[in-house]
Design an enzyme around this catalytic site. Structure first.
Site, PDB file in Angstrom:
ATOM      1  N   ASP A  96      -5.529  -1.665  -6.379  1.00 64.82           N
ATOM      2  CA  ASP A  96      -5.936  -0.432  -7.055  1.00 64.82           C
ATOM      3  C   ASP A  96      -5.614  -0.384  -8.545  1.00 64.82           C
ATOM      4  OD1 ASP A  96      -3.136   0.053  -7.078  1.00 64.82           O
ATOM      5  OD2 ASP A  96      -3.230   1.199  -5.227  1.00 64.82           O
TER       6      ASP A  96
ATOM      7  N   CYS B 105     -24.288 -16.670  -9.699  1.00 64.16           N
ATOM      8  CA  CYS B 105     -24.360 -17.006 -11.126  1.00 64.16           C
ATOM      9  C   CYS B 105     -23.053 -16.736 -11.863  1.00 64.16           C
ATOM     10  CB  CYS B 105     -25.500 -16.238 -11.800  1.00 64.16           C
ATOM     11  SG  CYS B 105     -25.173 -14.464 -11.921  1.00 64.16           S
TER      12      CYS B 105
ATOM     13  N   CYS C  15     -29.850 -12.033 -10.725  1.00 63.44           N
ATOM     14  CA  CYS C  15     -30.266 -13.372 -10.277  1.00 63.44           C
ATOM     15  C   CYS C  15     -30.677 -13.360  -8.795  1.00 63.44           C
ATOM     16  CB  CYS C  15     -29.150 -14.402 -10.493  1.00 63.44           C
ATOM     17  SG  CYS C  15     -27.863 -14.353  -9.237  1.00 63.44           S
TER      18      CYS C  15
ATOM     19  N   PHE D 141      -2.616   0.908   5.272  1.00 56.99           N
ATOM     20  CA  PHE D 141      -3.264   0.397   6.483  1.00 56.99           C
ATOM     21  C   PHE D 141      -2.559   0.871   7.753  1.00 56.99           C
ATOM     22  CE2 PHE D 141      -5.669  -3.708   5.046  1.00 56.99           C
ATOM     23  CZ  PHE D 141      -6.650  -2.914   4.491  1.00 56.99           C
TER      24      PHE D 141
ATOM     25  N   HIS E 237      -3.758 -10.100  -3.960  1.00 55.21           N
ATOM     26  CA  HIS E 237      -4.958  -9.797  -3.157  1.00 55.21           C
ATOM     27  C   HIS E 237      -6.134  -9.354  -4.030  1.00 55.21           C
ATOM     28  CE1 HIS E 237      -2.445  -9.148   0.781  1.00 55.21           C
ATOM     29  NE2 HIS E 237      -2.610 -10.417   0.474  1.00 55.21           N
TER      30      HIS E 237
ATOM     31  N   ALA F  62       0.812  -1.218   0.000  1.00 54.70           N
ATOM     32  CA  ALA F  62       0.000   0.000   0.000  1.00 54.70           C
ATOM     33  C   ALA F  62       0.851   1.276   0.000  1.00 54.70           C
ATOM     34  CB  ALA F  62      -0.928  -0.016   1.208  1.00 54.70           C
TER      35      ALA F  62
HETATM   36  P1  NAD Z   1       0.731  -1.530   5.163  1.00 55.60           P
HETATM   37  O1  NAD Z   1      -0.236  -0.416   5.374  1.00 55.60           O
HETATM   38  O2  NAD Z   1       0.776  -2.617   6.159  1.00 55.60           O
HETATM   39  O3  NAD Z   1       2.199  -0.912   5.047  1.00 55.60           O
HETATM   40  C1  NAD Z   1       2.471   0.154   4.205  1.00 55.60           C
HETATM   41  C2  NAD Z   1       3.925   0.529   4.423  1.00 55.60           C
HETATM   42  O4  NAD Z   1       4.243   1.501   3.450  1.00 55.60           O
HETATM   43  C3  NAD Z   1       4.193   1.138   5.807  1.00 55.60           C
HETATM   44  O5  NAD Z   1       5.247   0.424   6.425  1.00 55.60           O
HETATM   45  C4  NAD Z   1       4.594   2.585   5.515  1.00 55.60           C
HETATM   46  O6  NAD Z   1       5.659   3.015   6.328  1.00 55.60           O
HETATM   47  C5  NAD Z   1       5.032   2.516   4.068  1.00 55.60           C
HETATM   48  N1  NAD Z   1       4.786   3.724   3.302  1.00 55.60           N
HETATM   49  C6  NAD Z   1       3.705   4.544   3.322  1.00 55.60           C
HETATM   50  N2  NAD Z   1       3.831   5.518   2.412  1.00 55.60           N
HETATM   51  C7  NAD Z   1       5.035   5.305   1.810  1.00 55.60           C
HETATM   52  C8  NAD Z   1       5.749   5.976   0.787  1.00 55.60           C
HETATM   53  N3  NAD Z   1       5.278   7.085   0.189  1.00 55.60           N
HETATM   54  N4  NAD Z   1       6.939   5.464   0.404  1.00 55.60           N
HETATM   55  C9  NAD Z   1       7.465   4.359   0.994  1.00 55.60           C
HETATM   56  N5  NAD Z   1       6.842   3.689   1.983  1.00 55.60           N
HETATM   57  C10 NAD Z   1       5.632   4.157   2.370  1.00 55.60           C
HETATM   58  O7  NAD Z   1       0.507  -2.068   3.703  1.00 55.60           O
HETATM   59  P2  NAD Z   1       0.798  -3.522   3.092  1.00 55.60           P
HETATM   60  O8  NAD Z   1       2.084  -4.039   3.601  1.00 55.60           O
HETATM   61  O9  NAD Z   1       0.577  -3.408   1.635  1.00 55.60           O
HETATM   62  O10 NAD Z   1      -0.359  -4.438   3.691  1.00 55.60           O
HETATM   63  C11 NAD Z   1      -1.673  -3.947   3.808  1.00 55.60           C
HETATM   64  C12 NAD Z   1      -2.757  -4.684   3.036  1.00 55.60           C
HETATM   65  O11 NAD Z   1      -3.709  -3.685   2.719  1.00 55.60           O
HETATM   66  C13 NAD Z   1      -2.360  -5.269   1.733  1.00 55.60           C
HETATM   67  O12 NAD Z   1      -2.763  -6.565   1.810  1.00 55.60           O
HETATM   68  C14 NAD Z   1      -3.175  -4.536   0.660  1.00 55.60           C
HETATM   69  O13 NAD Z   1      -3.933  -5.477  -0.066  1.00 55.60           O
HETATM   70  C15 NAD Z   1      -4.175  -3.702   1.401  1.00 55.60           C
HETATM   71  N6  NAD Z   1      -4.273  -2.292   0.977  1.00 55.60           N
HETATM   72  C16 NAD Z   1      -4.167  -1.965  -0.328  1.00 55.60           C
HETATM   73  C17 NAD Z   1      -4.239  -0.646  -0.726  1.00 55.60           C
HETATM   74  C18 NAD Z   1      -4.133  -0.307  -2.199  1.00 55.60           C
HETATM   75  O14 NAD Z   1      -4.479  -1.127  -3.044  1.00 55.60           O
HETATM   76  N7  NAD Z   1      -3.590   0.877  -2.535  1.00 55.60           N
HETATM   77  C19 NAD Z   1      -4.387   0.359   0.235  1.00 55.60           C
HETATM   78  C20 NAD Z   1      -4.510  -0.011   1.595  1.00 55.60           C
HETATM   79  C21 NAD Z   1      -4.448  -1.351   1.945  1.00 55.60           C
END
Ligand code: NAD
Length: 247
Positions: A104, A130, A154, A34, A119, A23
């Protein structure tokens, strides 16, 4: 040697590099992650409750009413320099492809071709009864207008094609598992590496590099660990890779 040049040298020396993103690569597109303190979704709500299979089965209407704003935000965001740099790295043969935990679709929208979405994604929703499929943004527009849950013709309730807490991981995870075992280098970007089983890919990689703002439980295993914003760091790393390979 500074860390950017060190990582560029590691990338140039590796014959097979896979990126693993989370993320954190999309926060610069305005999508909250998150776990970032203060801004992460976890500080406002409990994603395990909101995005769980149990919540969807218990009350589909509530699931869609609560989730629609976040889903719309994620499905409408634009790629940022992190996504563009990773797409350029794939086009230039620097990385083989990307394993992403993100839902995303921003890697594909930036031009990445090989993206293993472990994911799922928010492009479409599917009816479990369906098998009917609809575009997610169209479904969300209907939900907002009618203030109802996303119901299929459905009678079943649509679900987004994402992996909810309580779901099994898709086949793409098996491929990611195999690729990460054989690659020379796993480049983790923007992930806390707290979510299993995806974080285990970092444990069995031959070499690990991490670009992340916050700490991860795998930092000590990493050959290079850069604490910084993914957009700026990846842009600099890409420039250093191109510079050293053309020298
Ligand atoms: P996480 O929220 O657990 O960790 C995100 C990490 O990214 C943090 O350690 C943070 O310090 C770091 N971070 C934040 N902004 C940053 C930047 N600009 N540059 C570098 N690092 C940065 O996220 P995760 O490990 O992906 O796990 C969370 C789950 O949430 C995943 O399974 C995902 O599917 C889901 N999720 C997805 C989205 C999306 O699709 N954009 C958004 C939120 C959560």
């Amino acid at each position: 040697m500074d860390q950017i040049k060190e990582l560029a040298a590691l990338l140039n020396a590796s014959k097979d590099t896979l990126a693993l993103t989370g993320a954190g690569v999309s926060t610069e597109s305005g999508i909250p992650d998150f776990r970032s303190p203060g801004t992460g979704l976890w500080s406002q709500l409990d994603p395990m409750e909101l995005f769980s299979r149990a919540a969807l089965d218990r009350d589909p209407q509530l699931f869609w009413q609560r989730g629609q704003a976040i889903f719309r935000e994620m499905a409408s965001a634009e790629p940022n320099p992190s996504h563009h740099a990773l797409a350029a790295m794939e086009a230039g043969g620097v990385i083989r492809g990307i394993v992403t935990q993100n839902i995303d679709s921003l890697h594909q929208r930036a031009g990445s071709q090989t993206v293993l979405e472990v994911h799922g994604h928010l492009r479409t929703a599917r009816c479990p009864e369906c098998g009917g499929q609809v575009e997610l943004l169209a479904l969300l527009a209907g939900i907002a207008a009618a203030k109802t849950a996303g119901r299929c013709g459905c009678g079943g309730f649509y679900r987004p094609e994402v992996v909810l807490f309580g779901d099994q991981l898709p086949q793409s995870f098996t491929v990611a598992w195999q690729w990460s075992r054989v690659c020379d280098l796993l480049l983790v970007v923007g992930s806390s590496l707290e979510v299993a089983p995806v974080c285990w890919l970092a444990a069995h990689a031959k070499q690990l590099a991490i670009i992340n703002l916050g700490p991860t439980p795998y930092d000590d295993l990493a050959k290079i660990r850069i604490r910084g914003k993914a957009g700026a760091v990846l842009t600099e790393v890409l420039a250093a890779v191109n510079e050293s390979s053309s020298a």
